[in-house]
Enzyme design. Sequence first.
Site, PDB file in Angstrom:
ATOM      1  N   GLN A 120       8.076  17.437   2.352  1.00  0.00           N
ATOM      2  CA  GLN A 120       8.216  15.935   2.389  1.00  0.00           C
ATOM      3  C   GLN A 120       7.945  15.939   3.336  1.00  0.00           C
ATOM      4  OE1 GLN A 120       9.872  13.559   1.099  1.00  0.00           O
ATOM      5  NE2 GLN A 120      11.538  14.156   0.047  1.00  0.00           N
ATOM      6  N   CYS A 168      -2.026   1.933   4.940  1.00  0.00           N
ATOM      7  CA  CYS A 168      -0.678   1.196   4.698  1.00  0.00           C
ATOM      8  C   CYS A 168      -1.090  -0.144   5.321  1.00  0.00           C
ATOM      9  CB  CYS A 168      -0.703   2.293   6.351  1.00  0.00           C
ATOM     10  SG  CYS A 168      -2.164   2.085   7.766  1.00  0.00           S
ATOM     11  N   CYS A 180      -9.393   0.754   4.442  1.00  0.00           N
ATOM     12  CA  CYS A 180      -8.832   1.644   3.425  1.00  0.00           C
ATOM     13  C   CYS A 180      -7.264   1.428   3.347  1.00  0.00           C
ATOM     14  CB  CYS A 180      -8.095   2.577   5.221  1.00  0.00           C
ATOM     15  SG  CYS A 180      -6.817   3.794   4.518  1.00  0.00           S
ATOM     16  N   CYS A 215      12.418   7.904  -4.798  1.00  0.00           N
ATOM     17  CA  CYS A 215      11.620   7.985  -4.271  1.00  0.00           C
ATOM     18  C   CYS A 215      10.823   6.809  -4.882  1.00  0.00           C
ATOM     19  CB  CYS A 215       9.908   8.963  -3.824  1.00  0.00           C
ATOM     20  SG  CYS A 215       9.449   9.831  -5.861  1.00  0.00           S
ATOM     21  N   CYS A 250      -5.269  -0.231  13.009  1.00  0.00           N
ATOM     22  CA  CYS A 250      -6.494   0.898  13.866  1.00  0.00           C
ATOM     23  C   CYS A 250      -7.620   0.074  12.900  1.00  0.00           C
ATOM     24  CB  CYS A 250      -6.106   1.955  12.732  1.00  0.00           C
ATOM     25  SG  CYS A 250      -5.959   1.593  10.755  1.00  0.00           S
ATOM     26  N   CYS A 258      -6.898   6.921  12.175  1.00  0.00           N
ATOM     27  CA  CYS A 258      -5.405   5.973  11.398  1.00  0.00           C
ATOM     28  C   CYS A 258      -4.371   6.237  12.274  1.00  0.00           C
ATOM     29  CB  CYS A 258      -6.006   6.848  10.432  1.00  0.00           C
ATOM     30  SG  CYS A 258      -4.171   6.993   9.440  1.00  0.00           S
TER      31      CYS A 258
END
Length: 450
Positions: A286, A80, A77, A408, A71, A160
């Site tokens: 979730q 990710c 950012c 997690c 992106c 995004c």
Amino acid sequence: MKKRDIVELKIEGMDFGGSSYGFVEGERVDVKGGVTGQTLKVLIKKIRKNKIEGKAIGLIEKSDIETCDTCDHFGFCGGCSMLSVPYDEQIEIKEGQILDLFSDKDFVGFKFLGVEGSPKNREYRNKMEYTFGDEEKDGPLTLGFHKKGRALDIITVDTCMLIDEDYRKILKSTVEYFAKKGLPYYKTMPHTGYLRNLVVRKGLNTNEIMVNIVTSTQVEFDMTEYKDMLLNLDTDGEMVSILHTENDGLADAVQCDKLNVLHGRDYIYEELLGLKFKVSAFSFFQTNTKGAERLYQIASEFIGEQKNKVVFDLYSGTGTIAQMVSKSAKKVIGIEIVEEAVEAAKENARINNITNCKFIAGDVAQKVKSIKEKPDLIIVDPPRPGIHKNALKDIVGFNSKEILYISCNPKTLVKDLVEFEKGGYGIVQVKGMDMFPNTPHMETVVLLSR
């Protein structure tokens, strides 16, 4: 090499959780972020006896494995960090990271089933929490995420790839609307301003949308026009909930002093594997709906049929796992410290006509001592720090035949597994589930047997 030096670092490997490392003058340097094969410009921040930490301040050369489209915000950012890496290679990297963590603790003899990829690796998120601000001092209003490495700068992330087009429309129209109104964003240091956050939820299986605008009370503003603007947006999903949360707390977090319903109801519904869940503005759910369905299916495959058995679900949240397991169990007892989550779990059980689940509000470390029933199976799904040492002792003390650990954070998982091993449990099988594609995180499922 000394502190404040700027060095060129070739990334040799990636550790779980988003850090990577390379070598300068024969010494290992750890940095946050980074992809194997990249060459980074790095500022040396800390030099300790056994560890050198640096901060990436620039990209000199991309890695050969970075071949995917990204992106407009990628690199600025921090959301990710692996978006540029093909998804199958992301899975291979995560598999290696899990095996390294287990190997470091000398765990052997278990069945490793790899890491399963998410059914969707883009446009998979069902919740986004954005912050109002500006990208540069006194610049135009922005709405999105913190700029990587910057505490105050906010980027409007309107392209995004982790969200679908409905989120992008809501984000873009919101920042444009409030920019025209000239309203000040909330500044965390002086605690002044009005616009704080925008939180968007969408049921990926129900197509229901919730928009929650979060402000301080420092400005009087009528949200009717904003509500009407949202209702006139051409979204694929149905706008069933528009909320205005008043938050005068000093912390840089979304919290609620007063909740105003501008349109519809104060919740949406989402469905998982045939069960219906009521999701409120502040309840945990979730973030990857399709991934959660696979995670719970994997959990069910690991534990098999639990007919006529008592199951403990510790750190039960809003009761999703408990209700999944209840289909094949005699009784499920869930414990959760957040009282609102417990009430939501009870409500969800009523919605789904499930009568063999009992939910208890309280700290797992305290409440497990008071339960009279003896479990045949214990399911633990703790927060990132893992299981409190006192709770872990009590869990072992129940002498359950099997324990299913859903984690997690594999780093704290393996530490807890060492303690379970001391308590007489062995690792039967392990599988990763990539709930967070394009990021350095994932879920791990482990079956333990006494």
